[in-house]
Design a protein around this motif. Structure first.
Motif, short mmCIF file in Angstrom:
data_model
loop_
_atom_site.label_atom_id
_atom_site.label_comp_id
_atom_site.label_asym_id
_atom_site.label_seq_id
_atom_site.Cartn_x
_atom_site.Cartn_y
_atom_site.Cartn_z
N SER A 428 0.78 -1.19 0.00
CA SER A 428 -0.05 0.00 -0.16
C SER A 428 0.97 1.18 0.11
O SER A 428 1.89 1.49 0.91
CB SER A 428 -1.03 -0.07 1.33
OG SER A 428 -1.67 1.29 1.36
N ILE A 429 0.55 2.36 -0.89
CA ILE A 429 1.32 3.50 -1.01
C ILE A 429 0.17 4.48 -0.91
O ILE A 429 -0.96 4.30 -0.80
CB ILE A 429 2.10 3.57 -2.13
CG1 ILE A 429 1.27 3.46 -3.39
CG2 ILE A 429 3.03 2.55 -2.39
CD1 ILE A 429 1.77 4.04 -4.82
N ALA A 430 0.69 5.94 -0.59
CA ALA A 430 -0.43 6.98 -0.56
C ALA A 430 -0.07 7.77 -1.84
O ALA A 430 1.04 8.35 -1.97
CB ALA A 430 -0.21 7.92 0.74
N PRO A 431 -1.03 7.68 -2.91
CA PRO A 431 -0.70 8.34 -4.14
C PRO A 431 -0.54 10.01 -3.71
O PRO A 431 -1.47 10.46 -3.09
CB PRO A 431 -2.14 7.97 -4.80
CG PRO A 431 -2.68 6.89 -4.32
CD PRO A 431 -1.98 6.81 -2.73
N GLY A 432 0.11 10.61 -4.54
CA GLY A 432 0.12 12.12 -4.50
C GLY A 432 -0.94 12.94 -4.78
O GLY A 432 -1.14 14.10 -4.10
N ARG A 433 -1.83 12.62 -5.32
CA ARG A 433 -3.03 13.38 -5.83
C ARG A 433 -3.94 13.42 -4.68
O ARG A 433 -4.76 14.36 -4.43
CB ARG A 433 -3.88 12.62 -6.72
CG ARG A 433 -5.14 13.00 -7.36
CD ARG A 433 -4.73 14.46 -7.94
NE ARG A 433 -5.99 15.13 -8.48
CZ ARG A 433 -6.90 15.85 -7.78
NH1 ARG A 433 -6.46 16.05 -6.48
NH2 ARG A 433 -7.67 16.45 -7.96
N MET A 434 -3.71 12.57 -3.55
CA MET A 434 -4.43 12.57 -2.21
C MET A 434 -4.24 13.92 -1.67
O MET A 434 -4.98 14.31 -0.75
CB MET A 434 -4.29 11.45 -1.32
CG MET A 434 -4.48 10.31 -1.93
SD MET A 434 -3.89 8.80 -0.82
CE MET A 434 -4.67 9.37 0.88
N PHE A 435 -3.02 14.28 -1.87
CA PHE A 435 -2.63 15.70 -1.11
C PHE A 435 -2.84 16.84 -1.54
O PHE A 435 -1.94 18.00 -1.50
CB PHE A 435 -1.11 15.39 -0.60
CG PHE A 435 -0.96 14.19 -0.18
CD1 PHE A 435 -1.09 14.08 1.48
CD2 PHE A 435 -0.48 13.07 -0.68
CE1 PHE A 435 -0.87 12.78 1.89
CE2 PHE A 435 -0.20 11.84 -0.06
CZ PHE A 435 -0.51 11.60 1.31
N THR A 436 -3.76 17.25 -2.53
CA THR A 436 -4.08 18.49 -3.36
C THR A 436 -5.40 18.35 -3.76
O THR A 436 -6.04 17.38 -3.95
CB THR A 436 -3.03 18.58 -4.39
OG1 THR A 436 -3.38 19.78 -5.00
CG2 THR A 436 -3.29 17.71 -5.46
N LEU A 437 -6.14 19.83 -3.90
CA LEU A 437 -7.36 19.92 -4.47
C LEU A 437 -7.03 20.14 -6.02
O LEU A 437 -8.23 20.21 -6.76
CB LEU A 437 -8.15 20.98 -3.80
CG LEU A 437 -8.53 20.70 -2.44
CD1 LEU A 437 -9.07 22.06 -2.00
CD2 LEU A 437 -9.19 19.65 -2.45
N GLN A 438 -5.88 20.16 -6.48
CA GLN A 438 -5.79 20.50 -7.75
C GLN A 438 -5.32 19.08 -8.70
O GLN A 438 -5.01 17.95 -7.90
CB GLN A 438 -4.77 21.71 -8.04
CG GLN A 438 -5.27 22.83 -7.39
CD GLN A 438 -4.02 24.14 -7.65
OE1 GLN A 438 -3.37 23.93 -8.64
NE2 GLN A 438 -4.01 24.94 -6.73
#
Length: 472
Positions: A428-438
């Motif tokens: 399991s990884i945390a995709p970067g898209r989770m950390f922005t609204l853009q």
């Protein structure tokens, strides 16, 4: 001075030998006692020499194995300052967040959870905490079943205030309000400093929980350019001051990027915001997990106007499930207490008392010292494994503290798709898209090194590297 010169000379000699290949990666160095005897120095001097080598990334310590060479000239570069668009977005990826952080994943031990930024159980003093819970049950009125005062456990507030001596906090127990973790502290802070439709400025990328919280309160989010090493760009913040009502920054070892604002940036930002009467909510959850020689100061250390609301917790250092946090809200204290009374009445008496017991007699500091050492060692192993097993185009932010490693991959890689591919192999990884609204950070991911290093963890990183290469 002579003693300092001795350990530095030993460290420099061994570092030179490692660079020249006399000692190779994975090889075991002589024991501390051998170094002491061969160089005619005290054991403490030998320990200090090895500490310097470990701090500089040349060696790592392994339980029951001694010190192992970890140095290899890195071929990886670091990401550059982020450049989010100066606009307001509300495209939260709630489904992806729920998928990554589902309760099933947390419970399934077959999954290697690089996605969860918290310490593994084996890194926590669970047996000692259990004893303190029993002690708290015996000592509290009603055995801990009664409401505590709204401001929070007095002993805990005293311990927190005392603990701020390392950054000249000048806080007393009367300046602090306890909370149900740091998210609750931030929520209380937002409730007394904003109203629906207001704008908050945050780092970019930023912890997804902050984005979700802002969205639930009807706030607009402005993401600011952020440097991987130094955090929010003060000049970028200055340009948007007329547009914002509140700032919310993770000043020390931000989640997910791991950046740490230099003191001069913190001082400048606090002064700039004070001039415009703009509150700063400071999430200092990771400040105690530093890898350098001393704890970095929070922005609160430079607060002369009471506009900095300093939030912290033991969620990442001692007991995630206890939900014991706090806030030093400055001029907003009375409003915070009123809001806490409305939403919580009080925070759990048993958990607060147990943590207060543990924080006394230097036990918390001793635990933190061990935790920092292990996490620093983990970060070195992760960096080395990523260098060894990931594609050459990979960029990483070298951690200065905390639990997070921000990884930037080739633009061809979509880390949301990578998440699903990796989960098929129980990673399991945390995709970067989770950390922005853009629509950004699609080729980035956050990895946590909060698990104890082992050959299994290295194998899983190697497999993740293989999956990434297959995705190119």
């Amino acid at each position: 001075m002579e003693k300092d010169a001795l350990y530095q000379r030993i460290a420099q000699t061994i570092a030179w030998q490692i660079k020249k290949g006399v000692w190779k990666i994975g090889e075991k160095l002589p024991s501390l006692r051998t170094i002491s005897n061969e160089n005619g120095v005290s054991l403490n001097t030998a320990i200090q020499a090895y500490y310097e080598l470990e701090k500089d990334g040349f060696i790592v310590s392994r339980p029951k194995s001694g010190y192992i060479v970890s140095y290899r000239p890195t071929r990886l570069s670091a990401p550059v300052t982020t450049q989010p668009a100066v606009k307001f977005e509300v495209e939260e990826v709630a489904d992806l967040i729920a998928e990554v952080y589902s309760s099933l994943e947390i419970a399934d031990k077959s999954i290697t959870r690089f996605s969860l930024g918290m310490p593994e159980d084996v890194l926590l003093p669970i047996a000692k905490l259990n004893k303190e819970l029993i002690r708290a049950m015996r000592s509290l009125p009603g055995n801990g079943t009664r409401y505590d005062e709204t401001q929070g456990n007095l002993r805990l507030r005293k311990d927190i205030a005392r603990f701020t001596y390392c950054w000249n906090g000048n806080l007393t127990e009367d300046d602090i309000v306890t909370t149900a973790g740091v998210t609750n502290a931030i929520a209380l802070a937002l409730s007394v400093t904003t109203k629906k439709g207001d704008t908050i400025a945050v780092e970019s990328p930023v912890y997804f929980g902050i984005l979700q919280l802002a969205n639930s309160l009807g706030l607009r989010v402005l993401e600011l350019p952020t440097n991987p090493a130094t955090g929010v760009d003060p000049d970028a913040l200055k340009k948007v001051l007329p547009q914002i009502n509140v700032c919310l920054f993770i000043s020390n070892f931000s989640n997910p990027m791991g950046s740490c604002m230099p003191d001069e940036h913190k001082k400048r930002i606090v002064a700039m915001l004070a001039e415009h009467n703009i509150p700063l909510i400071e999430d200092d959850l990771y400040g105690d997990v530093f890898f350098g020689s001393s704890r970095p100061k929070p922005c609160k250390a430079f607060d002369e106007s009471g506009l900095v609301l300093w939030c912290g917790a033991v969620s990442k250092t001692l007991a995630p499930g206890y939900r014991v946090g706090w806030i030093a809200p400055g001029r907003f204290k009375d409003a915070i207490i009123r809001q806490k009374n409305i939403h919580l009445i009080s925070t759990p008496a048993l958990n607060q008392e147990a943590v207060a017991n543990f924080m006394e007699n230097d036990r918390y500091e001793n635990h933190l010292r061990k935790l920092r050492h292990e996490l620093h060692t983990n970060s070195l192993h992760f960096t080395q494994s990523i260098t060894n097993y990931f594609p050459e185009e990979t960029k990483i932010v070298t951690p200065q503290g905390g639990f997070m490693l921000w990884v930037e991959l080739d633009k061809k890689i979509d880390t949301t798709k990578l998440y699903y591919k990796a989960m098929q192999r129980n990673i399991s990884i945390a995709p970067g898209r989770m950390f922005t609204l853009q629509d950004q950070y699609n080729n980035c991911m956050r990895l946590s090194y909060g698990q104890r290093w082992s050959p299994v963890i290295e194998e899983r990183l190697m497999l993740l590297g293989t999956i990434i290469k297959e995705s190119l």
